[in-house]
Design an enzyme around this catalytic site. Structure first.
Site, short mmCIF file in Angstrom:
data_model
loop_
_atom_site.label_atom_id
_atom_site.label_comp_id
_atom_site.label_asym_id
_atom_site.label_seq_id
_atom_site.Cartn_x
_atom_site.Cartn_y
_atom_site.Cartn_z
N GLY A 146 2.82 11.85 -0.66
CA GLY A 146 2.90 10.55 0.00
C GLY A 146 3.29 9.42 -0.93
O GLY A 146 4.23 8.66 -0.66
N SER A 147 2.57 9.27 -2.05
CA SER A 147 2.93 8.22 -3.00
C SER A 147 4.30 8.49 -3.60
O SER A 147 5.07 7.57 -3.88
CB SER A 147 1.87 8.11 -4.10
OG SER A 147 1.71 9.34 -4.79
N CYS A 164 -3.01 8.48 -3.39
CA CYS A 164 -2.74 9.81 -2.85
C CYS A 164 -2.32 9.64 -1.40
O CYS A 164 -3.16 9.44 -0.53
CB CYS A 164 -3.97 10.70 -2.97
SG CYS A 164 -3.74 12.31 -2.21
N GLY A 165 -1.02 9.70 -1.16
CA GLY A 165 -0.53 9.49 0.20
C GLY A 165 -0.96 10.58 1.16
O GLY A 165 -1.32 10.29 2.31
N HIS A 166 -0.95 11.84 0.70
CA HIS A 166 -1.41 12.90 1.62
C HIS A 166 -2.90 12.73 1.89
O HIS A 166 -3.38 13.05 2.98
CB HIS A 166 -1.08 14.29 1.05
CG HIS A 166 -2.17 14.95 0.28
ND1 HIS A 166 -2.32 14.80 -1.09
CD2 HIS A 166 -3.17 15.78 0.67
CE1 HIS A 166 -3.36 15.52 -1.50
NE2 HIS A 166 -3.89 16.13 -0.46
#
EC number: 4.2.1.77
Length: 335
Positions: A256-257, A91-93
């Site tokens: 993000g990802s 989870c990029g965020h």
């Protein structure tokens, strides 16, 4: 008052997307890896996820993460990502939110002008760098996991939209990337219901037709969501995209990802040069930036290491209780 469990959280948003960090109250999950701890929590304590993600404490698009001890020498802590459908690999965020909270709240040793944060996630180790002026955290950039195109130009049949063609790419999770323009899918708030229907149908069809397995992490073995691209609203943005993931959940951030996977996709298709920056806009107009740091391989698959940048803000602190007398204590969802 007798309560079953008390949970403390830090409430953060990244580009508009909520991220609830659970800092205390969880059972201690056994396991030498984050994936093992995630599996234990899923089997033995999934009701906590439902209590915190579902109504009345959360909502259908809620997202969060459980803090856990690090499992690698360079990490400051580990995280287990949770959402409305279950658990995610990356989870990029969430990485941006966690890194911001870690610096703002002093969970790591802070240095000016930039502070390093190491995070162990199910998809592997992630290193983030947070701007720090001595008082406030600023933009966060993180070195993403190796990202790559899994399959190009694949097609699925959907009930409402017919044939849909796109690429399956990986940026910490597998996504089906597709251009929304041929389907009249603007990446705007007003089109969200149509975007959800399209994204959910494509994801279901892609998972049925294209089995995916990460070459080095076999537990990552499904297509997590659909990423729909179209024209941005801001002149400085390269594109806008909407990620529909999990159980019809819509990311308010640019993902993000997903941005990492998009960087890999564009680079490997010759549409993003080394040194160029992808300015990726969300459904609400917030922005992440992505670029290629270097080339690599994952097994025999050509890949890149992307860097993704965005900003997050703490918006609250909470203490939640679980009371077994409450018939709705473990939550519900109404869409």
């Amino acid at each position: 008052m007798k309560i079953t469990r008390s949970l403390s959280t830090v409430e953060v948003h990244t580009g508009g997307e909520a991220f609830r960090i659970v800092t205390s109250g969880l059972p201690r999950a056994p396991g030498d890896t984050i994936v093992q701890r995630r599996a234990w929590l899923k089997e033995n304590a999934d009701e906590i996820r439902r209590a915190l993600m579902f109504e009345p404490r959360g909502h259908a698009d809620m997202y969060g993460g459980y803090l856990t001890e690090p499992v690698s020498p360079n990490a400051d802590f580990g995280v287990i990502f949770v959402h409305n459908e279950g658990y995610s690999d990356h989870c990029g965020h969430g990485v941006i939110a966690l890194s911001t909270a870690a610096v703002e709240l002093g969970w790591v040793q802070r240095t000016v002008p930039e502070t390093r944060v190491g995070i162990d996630a199910p998809c592997g180790f992630i290193e983030a760098f947070v701007k720090w002026d001595g008082e406030h955290a600023g933009p966060v950039r993180f070195v993403n996991v190796p990202s790559f195109i899994w399959q190009r130009d694949v097609s699925v049949e959907t009930p409402s939209f017919g044939t849909v063609t796109g690429d399956i790419a990986y940026g910490g999770a597998f996504y089906f990337y597709v251009d929304g323009a041929p389907f009249d899918l603007p990446v705007r708030e007003a089109a969200v219901e149509k975007l959800i229907r399209f994204g959910a149908e494509v994801k279901a069809a892609a998972n049925a037709k294209y089995p995916v397995v990460h070459p080095e992490i076999p537990e990552i073995n499904h297509i997590y969501g659909t990423i729909i691209a179209n024209a941005p609203r801001h002149p400085g943005s390269t594109q806008a995209n909407c990620c529909v993931f999990a159980d019809r959940e819509v990311d308010r951030s640019p993902t993000g990802s997903g941005t990492g996977g998009r960087v890999a996709q564009l680079y490997q298709r010759g549409l993003l040069a080394a040194g160029d920056t992808l300015v990726n806009e969300s459904i609400v107009g917030t922005v992440f930036k992505g670029r290629v740091l270097r080339e690599t391989t994952v097994g025999d698959i050509p890949a890149v290491i992307p860097e993704v940048e965005g900003s997050a803000h703490i918006c609250g602190f909470a203490n939640w209780i679980v009371d077994e007398r409450d018939p709705l204590t473990y939550g519900f969802l109404v869409r």
